[in-house]
Design an enzyme around this catalytic site. Structure first.
Site, short mmCIF file in Angstrom:
data_model
loop_
_atom_site.label_atom_id
_atom_site.label_comp_id
_atom_site.label_asym_id
_atom_site.label_seq_id
_atom_site.Cartn_x
_atom_site.Cartn_y
_atom_site.Cartn_z
N ARG A 88 -49.14 23.09 -62.79
CA ARG A 88 -50.03 22.13 -63.38
C ARG A 88 -49.61 21.35 -64.31
O ARG A 88 -49.98 20.34 -64.65
CB ARG A 88 -51.21 22.94 -63.87
CG ARG A 88 -52.02 24.05 -62.74
CD ARG A 88 -52.88 24.73 -63.40
NE ARG A 88 -53.71 25.68 -62.69
CZ ARG A 88 -53.42 26.79 -62.17
NH1 ARG A 88 -52.11 27.50 -62.70
NH2 ARG A 88 -54.08 27.58 -61.48
N ASP A 148 -60.74 31.53 -62.88
CA ASP A 148 -59.34 32.68 -62.90
C ASP A 148 -59.96 34.03 -62.77
O ASP A 148 -59.50 35.01 -62.07
CB ASP A 148 -58.41 32.64 -64.09
CG ASP A 148 -57.66 31.05 -64.10
OD1 ASP A 148 -57.64 30.62 -62.92
OD2 ASP A 148 -57.28 30.91 -65.17
N ARG A 151 -61.45 34.71 -59.32
CA ARG A 151 -60.19 34.87 -58.37
C ARG A 151 -59.87 36.53 -58.81
O ARG A 151 -59.69 37.20 -57.76
CB ARG A 151 -59.10 34.03 -58.81
CG ARG A 151 -59.51 32.86 -58.05
CD ARG A 151 -58.16 31.53 -58.41
NE ARG A 151 -58.46 30.35 -57.62
CZ ARG A 151 -57.80 29.47 -58.05
NH1 ARG A 151 -57.26 29.45 -59.17
NH2 ARG A 151 -58.41 28.20 -57.50
N HIS A 175 -54.39 28.33 -68.72
CA HIS A 175 -54.78 28.30 -67.21
C HIS A 175 -53.69 27.78 -66.41
O HIS A 175 -53.49 26.65 -66.19
CB HIS A 175 -56.02 27.22 -67.23
CG HIS A 175 -56.53 26.96 -65.80
ND1 HIS A 175 -56.59 28.04 -64.92
CD2 HIS A 175 -56.26 26.04 -65.01
CE1 HIS A 175 -56.98 27.60 -63.75
NE2 HIS A 175 -56.72 26.06 -63.68
N1 LIG Z 1 -59.44 23.54 -64.43
C1 LIG Z 1 -59.29 24.01 -63.34
O1 LIG Z 1 -59.60 25.32 -62.75
C2 LIG Z 1 -58.97 23.08 -62.19
C3 LIG Z 1 -58.51 22.10 -62.25
N2 LIG Z 1 -58.22 21.17 -61.24
C4 LIG Z 1 -57.98 19.59 -61.64
O2 LIG Z 1 -58.66 18.83 -61.47
C5 LIG Z 1 -58.23 17.43 -61.02
C6 LIG Z 1 -59.12 17.09 -59.77
O3 LIG Z 1 -58.63 17.76 -58.68
P1 LIG Z 1 -59.23 17.34 -57.28
O4 LIG Z 1 -60.66 16.89 -57.35
O5 LIG Z 1 -58.70 18.28 -56.32
O6 LIG Z 1 -58.32 15.61 -57.14
P2 LIG Z 1 -58.98 14.41 -56.19
O7 LIG Z 1 -57.51 13.88 -56.04
O8 LIG Z 1 -59.38 14.97 -55.15
O9 LIG Z 1 -59.95 14.03 -57.20
C7 LIG Z 1 -59.54 13.33 -58.21
C8 LIG Z 1 -60.21 11.82 -58.53
O10 LIG Z 1 -60.45 11.34 -59.74
C9 LIG Z 1 -60.43 9.97 -59.48
N3 LIG Z 1 -59.82 9.18 -60.76
C10 LIG Z 1 -58.60 9.07 -61.12
N4 LIG Z 1 -58.50 8.25 -62.32
C11 LIG Z 1 -59.68 8.14 -62.70
C12 LIG Z 1 -60.31 7.39 -63.75
N5 LIG Z 1 -59.58 6.74 -64.47
N6 LIG Z 1 -61.70 7.30 -63.77
C13 LIG Z 1 -62.34 8.10 -62.84
N7 LIG Z 1 -61.84 8.66 -61.72
C14 LIG Z 1 -60.61 8.40 -61.68
C15 LIG Z 1 -59.47 9.49 -58.25
O11 LIG Z 1 -59.84 8.16 -57.65
C16 LIG Z 1 -59.89 10.63 -57.30
O12 LIG Z 1 -61.03 10.58 -56.55
C17 LIG Z 1 -56.65 17.68 -60.96
O13 LIG Z 1 -56.43 17.48 -62.14
C18 LIG Z 1 -56.60 19.17 -60.63
O14 LIG Z 1 -55.57 19.64 -60.93
C19 LIG Z 1 -58.46 21.47 -59.96
C20 LIG Z 1 -59.06 22.83 -59.56
C21 LIG Z 1 -59.36 23.65 -60.42
O1 LIG Z 2 -53.97 25.13 -58.86
C1 LIG Z 2 -54.24 24.06 -59.48
O2 LIG Z 2 -53.40 23.08 -59.63
C2 LIG Z 2 -55.73 23.58 -59.60
C3 LIG Z 2 -56.12 24.81 -60.41
O3 LIG Z 2 -56.22 24.70 -61.76
C4 LIG Z 2 -56.64 25.90 -59.77
O4 LIG Z 2 -57.04 26.12 -58.85
O5 LIG Z 2 -56.76 27.08 -60.61
#
Ligand SMILES: NC(=O)C1=CN([C@@H]2O[C@H](COP(=O)(O)OP(=O)(O)OC[C@H]3O[C@@H](n4cnc5c(N)ncnc54)[C@H](O)[C@@H]3O)[C@@H](O)[C@H]2O)C=CC1
Ligand SMILES: O=C([O-])CC(=O)C(=O)O
Length: 308
Positions: A88, A148, A151, A175
């Site tokens: 990450r 987490d 999970r 995380h």
């Molecule tokens: N904290 C957590 O537990 C988790 C965090 N994540 C994180 O969440 C983020 C998103 O993941 P996904 O939805 O799978 O990615 P994704 O690629 O499917 O969606 C991300 C979206 O953000 C948009 N985007 C990019 N720059 C932007 C901006 N300046 N303004 C508005 N929209 C913008 C993109 O166009 C895209 O549609 C990633 O950084 C991922 O690592 C994902 C899962 C769990």
């Molecule tokens: O694994 C990743 O990169 C996205 C995330 O944070 C999660 O699913 O826990």
């Protein structure tokens, strides 16, 4: 009540879908920079209203923050997800710029919003959003520990062949694949320590599987997960808007709690209408304390990369 979700990708759209189905607001704005995507996904979601019976109105926006005006809660999911083999932390370069500009834009139109940060590396993005915005710390919450912990409970339930609903357990710390701390000692099966049902080596494996839970899914899917991340984000939003005061491990700014200062990391907090209301101070064992300190060192060095 009005909620905005920034980023209409996998996690953002799933978060919005969960929020809408549970009618957590009258309006949910989904915003993305990709032309038409947020509008399209919002319309698709609204077409489920006649099938599912909810009354919340989803509204799509291509980077028009005017539409987000007056939001009570904003979820930031914009940014790159990792690919198999990545950590990450490798996302920091691009995602820091995105999270910074999104936070600024959001606060221009919703200066009182509570912000839930999801974009990775989440603890550092939460720290960045707080540092750049200067809003009261209780209004910035990082989502990681909720996922987490879900999970962790799932792996425990699978190992014990019982319902995940009867398992209680928390994951604190950063995380990250190596920074999260599944609290096996405190996990219970309806109040009974899980160590009564699972052998020590199996319990260790559950903890190890939990820590790489996100990486395992990324390897299987080719990009990171979204169903549980979306559900976890919506659960926190629900605790805010319904003032449920649930205890959820979230990344929040520490000021001496758990021996740390000037860092956002996962600790159990009470989530209610004001954001995170208080930190629950767990009595950690010496080993858990050491793991938390080590995790903090890693998160802190990632935060330092923001200024590199
Ligand atoms: N904290 C957590 O537990 C988790 C965090 N994540 C994180 O969440 C983020 C998103 O993941 P996904 O939805 O799978 O990615 P994704 O690629 O499917 O969606 C991300 C979206 O953000 C948009 N985007 C990019 N720059 C932007 C901006 N300046 N303004 C508005 N929209 C913008 C993109 O166009 C895209 O549609 C990633 O950084 C991922 O690592 C994902 C899962 C769990
Ligand atoms: O694994 C990743 O990169 C996205 C995330 O944070 C999660 O699913 O826990």
């Amino acid at each position: 009540m009005k909620i905005t979700v920034v980023g209409a990708g996998a996690v953002g759209a799933t978060t919005a879908d969960n929020i809408i189905r549970r009618e957590l607001a009258e309006e949910v704005v989904l915003l993305d920079i990709k032309e038409g995507v947020a509008e399209g996904k919002s319309l698709d979601m609204y077409q489920t209203a006649a099938l599912l019976g909810f009354n919340t109105r989803p509204i799509g926006s291509t980077n028009d923050y005017e539409k987000t005006k007056g939001s009570d809660v904003v979820v930031i999911t914009s940014g790159l997800p990792r690919k198999p083999g990545m950590t990450r932390e490798e996302l920091i370069g691009i995602n820091a710029g995105i999270v910074k500009s999104v936070t600024e834009n959001i606060l221009k139109y919703s200066p009182k919003a509570i912000i839930l940060v999801v974009s990775n590396p989440m603890d550092t993005m939460t720290y960045l959003a707080l540092r750049e915005s200067g809003i009261p710390k209780k209004r910035i919450i990082g989502m990681g520990g909720a996922l987490d912990s879900a999970r962790f409970k799932t792996y425990l339930a699978l190992e014990m062949n019982v319902s995940p609903n009867d398992i209680h357990g928390m994951v604190i710390g950063g995380h990250g694949d190596t920074t999260m701390i599944p609290l096996t000692r405190l996990a219970t099966y309806n109040g009974i320590p899980v160590s009564r049902f699972i052998a020590a080596d199996k319990l260790e494996k559950v903890a190890a599987d939990t820590m790489v839970g996100g990486a395992t899914l990324t390897k299987l899917i080719g990009t990171s997960a979204w169903y549980a991340p979306g559900a976890a984000s919506a659960m926190i939003v629900e605790s805010i808007v319904r003032n449920q005061r649930r205890i959820v491990p979230c990344s929040v700014m520490l000021n001496g709690e758990y021996g740390q200062k000037d860092i956002c990391m996962g600790v159990p907090v009470v989530i209610g209408k004001g954001g995170w209301e208080k930190i629950i101070n767990l009595r950690l064992s010496d080993a858990e304390k050491a793991a938390f300190a080590k995790s903090a060192d890693a998160v802190r060095s990632m935060n330092a990369a923001l200024d590199a």
